[in-house]
Design an enzyme around this catalytic site. Structure first.
Site, PDB file in Angstrom:
ATOM      1  N   HIS A 142       1.297  -1.081  -0.272  1.00  0.00           N
ATOM      2  CA  HIS A 142       0.002   0.415   0.005  1.00  0.00           C
ATOM      3  C   HIS A 142       1.057   1.555  -0.443  1.00  0.00           C
ATOM      4  O   HIS A 142       1.290   1.436   0.747  1.00  0.00           O
ATOM      5  CB  HIS A 142      -0.928   0.010   1.139  1.00  0.00           C
ATOM      6  CG  HIS A 142      -1.667   1.140   1.039  1.00  0.00           C
ATOM      7  ND1 HIS A 142      -2.184   1.884   2.368  1.00  0.00           N
ATOM      8  CD2 HIS A 142      -2.106   2.136   0.518  1.00  0.00           C
ATOM      9  CE1 HIS A 142      -3.258   2.894   1.833  1.00  0.00           C
ATOM     10  NE2 HIS A 142      -2.915   2.824   1.148  1.00  0.00           N
ATOM     11  N   ASN A 192      -5.746   3.637   7.060  1.00  0.00           N
ATOM     12  CA  ASN A 192      -7.490   3.560   6.624  1.00  0.00           C
ATOM     13  C   ASN A 192      -8.477   3.754   7.851  1.00  0.00           C
ATOM     14  O   ASN A 192      -9.702   4.619   8.183  1.00  0.00           O
ATOM     15  CB  ASN A 192      -7.694   3.160   5.494  1.00  0.00           C
ATOM     16  CG  ASN A 192      -7.480   3.784   4.266  1.00  0.00           C
ATOM     17  OD1 ASN A 192      -6.428   5.038   4.161  1.00  0.00           O
ATOM     18  ND2 ASN A 192      -6.898   3.656   2.283  1.00  0.00           N
TER      19      ASN A 192
END
Length: 591
Positions: A142, A192
């Site tokens: 990510h 997130n």
């Protein structure tokens, strides 16, 4: 066994794919990217070249370096060009079906010993990995946007990933200049899970009319020190992308704070998807531009003429907030009466204001003559009647007891002339309670100042359902006159900054409690991945865990959501007396 990565493939050359390709090539590694058709290929090259050109313009690359980076990148619509890559990174839009389809195709063309990676930011890596014949050689990579700039990568390992593969991926991340935080396979990972509920709640504030998008963004930049406001960040992420990630995480955790606000789906359906479309919550000069174009919703600036006749300000209180206010008002040209419980306290407040001004002189922000004149405007007193001739009287006391604050306003309301404006700096007592006690609710606002005043220029101007619009405009003009930035918000627990900041801090503690990541990993992720000045545990230790717990409890009482319930670990640490810096121990131990 050492796994060498000499050539990297990238599937998809949108915003993230182009950034990853550029990042890898900048670090001396050959890159091959594939796209669906010639038009997409051209768009991918345009993104890469535009970014490289910006690098040259900003002095990060010279012309020769730029050319060398571009030469290391090849683009194609033919998937077989990936067949000799050691690592292939999937960077297609954030939908599970699309990523699974890409992995099936990647698996057919990749070497048997190649490592496959997904750039998902929210989907379970295992759900993608099983669509290859080598799920043990699949990791999550990510990257954060923009990939060439942001120094962090969340390296996601599944329960079946080979240790050698994870280690090779970690070493490669370091080779291209990233700090790799290794985490387990859980939707949203660290960043997130913590970032997106905060963004969603900010959207809720704007959607519900509690504050404008500009005020929310300004409040979080100036009040929390964030590099970008949450609404602007939502536009940068992409409203459609944000909506999809929120949906995916909500499906797993069931927390209503992850349920995307309705306005997000409306904007996405209208193709107002943020910066990339040239329109989201904000309007931009062009698709992909970061330059905002003012719209009709922008509030005109304060009108200084509304307070042109003001000459005197009364400040009731002598603590840190009061001192900052006294100093700012005196420098702005107001006569200031500061009321203390004792003469000693009042004079100490004036002395602290003098020290603050001397520091400004030392930094050439103020001349000695200006300081002398400003200090001559400060009048310490213990007599409440000395504020009777003031145009504005501000209760800046540090007493958190609601009854005491309300009693102060009742006393001021009885003593002061009928037209005197009143304000409170409290963020813990409803302004309407103070306003009603004063007997003149139409003349009362909240002015929530932040400390230290030498650094924090934000003032949350709190309006009630009873205050006159003209008084709000005078408050805005006053805030500007004392060289502060004002934002408007309603009379609600937490106002803007605390309502958005403290649930995020509470979520971080809950994430730590779950044993998903350490405090150090979480802090590193939020600092390097999201650009926060401090990680959540560093910030909690700075604020004080007892203070944080009190604010979180108040927010929980106000909003009555189970997700706002304080983390048990936070309560436990407070009960143990581990309060952060001030006690020598909180989430970290201090000398």
């Amino acid at each position: 066994m050492t796994i060498e990565i000499a050539r990297v493939g990238v599937v998809g050359c949108g915003t993230m794919g182009a950034g990853i390709a550029e990042l890898v090539a900048r670090n001396g590694v050959d890159v091959r990217f594939v796209e669906t058709d010639e038009a997409a290929l051209d768009r991918g090259w345009a993104r890469i070249r535009a970014s490289l050109d910006r690098g040259v313009e900003r002095g990060h690359l010279d012309a020769a370096q730029r050319e060398a980076v571009e030469q290391r990148i090849q683009g194609s619509t033919v998937w077989s060009t990936l067949s000799d890559c050691d690592l292939i990174v999937e960077a297609v839009p954030e939908t599970l079906a699309a990523k699974q389809a890409v992995f099936r195709r990647m698996d057919r063309v990749a070497r048997a010993d190649a490592i496959l990676a997904t750039n998902t930011s929210s989907l379970p890596v295992m759900d993608i990995a099983v669509h290859s014949s080598r799920p043990n050689r699949v990791v999550g990579f990510h990257f954060f946007n923009p990939a060439p700039v942001m120094p962090l990568v969340e390296l996601v390992r599944t329960v079946i990933a080979d240790d050698a593969v994870v280690e090779a991926a970690r070493q490669f991340a370091e080779r291209v200049g990233k700090v790799a935080v290794v985490v387990g396979d859980r939707r949203g990972f660290i960043a997130n899970q913590l970032l997106f509920p905060y963004l969603n709640q900010a959207v809720w504030m704007v959607e519900g009319g509690y504050a404008t998008k500009e005020d929310v963004d300004t409040a979080m930049r100036l009040g929390a020190g964030l590099p970008m406001g949450p609404i602007a960040l939502t536009d940068m992420v992409g409203i459609d992308t944000f909506h999809g990630i929120m949906d995916a995480i909500h499906e797993e955790v069931g927390d209503t704070r992850f349920a995307p606000r309705p306005i997000l789906s409306q904007l996405a359906r209208a193709e107002f998807t943020g910066r990339k479309a040239g329109r989201g919550f904000y309007t931009y000069e062009a698709p992909g531009s970061s330059r905002v174009v003012a719209d009709d919703e922008v509030r005109p600036g304060p009108d200084p003429s509304t307070i042109a006749s003001w000459t005197r300000i009364g400040v009731v209180g002598t603590g840190e907030v009061a001192t900052g206010l006294v100093e700012a008002c005196a420098r702005a040209g107001f006569e200031v009466n500061v009321v203390g419980r004792t003469r000693e306290e009042a004079e100490r407040c004036a002395a602290q204001a003098s020290l603050a001004m001397q520091r400004m002189v030392n930094r050439s922000l103020l001349t000695t003559d200006e300081m002398i004149v400003a200090l001559g405007r400060i009048r310490p007193t213990i007599a409440i009647e000395d504020v009777e001739g003031c145009d504005l009287v501000v209760d800046a006391g540090e007493d958190l007891d609601a009854a005491a604050r309300v009693a102060t306003f009742a006393s001021l309301g009885e003593r002061l002339p009928a037209g005197t404006l009143l304000a409170t700096t409290s963020a813990s007592v409803p302004v309407i309670d103070c306003a009603m006690a004063s007997g003149r609710p139409e003349l009362v606002v909240g002015l929530h100042l932040f400390t230290p005043s030498s650094v924090m220029r934000l003032v949350e101007i709190v309006t009630t359902v009873r205050v006159d619009d003209a008084v709000v405009e005078q408050a805005r003009a006053f805030v500007e006159r004392i060289d502060r930035v004002g934002v408007l918000c309603g009379d609600r627990a937490g106002l803007i900054v605390n309502t958005l900041l403290f649930p995020y801090l509470n979520d971080a503690v809950k994430l730590l409690e779950s044993h998903y990541a350490t405090a150090e990993q979480i802090d590193t992720t939020m600092r390097l991945g999201c650009g926060y000045p401090q990680g959540p545990f560093e910030l909690l230790d700075t604020i004080g865990l007892d203070v944080a717990l009190t604010i979180i409890e108040r927010l929980c009482d106000e909003y009555r959501q189970n997700s706002h319930e304080p983390a048990p670990l936070l309560r436990h640490l407070v009960e143990m007396g581990f309060l952060g810096h001030k006690s020598g121990r909180g989430f970290y131990v201090y000398d």
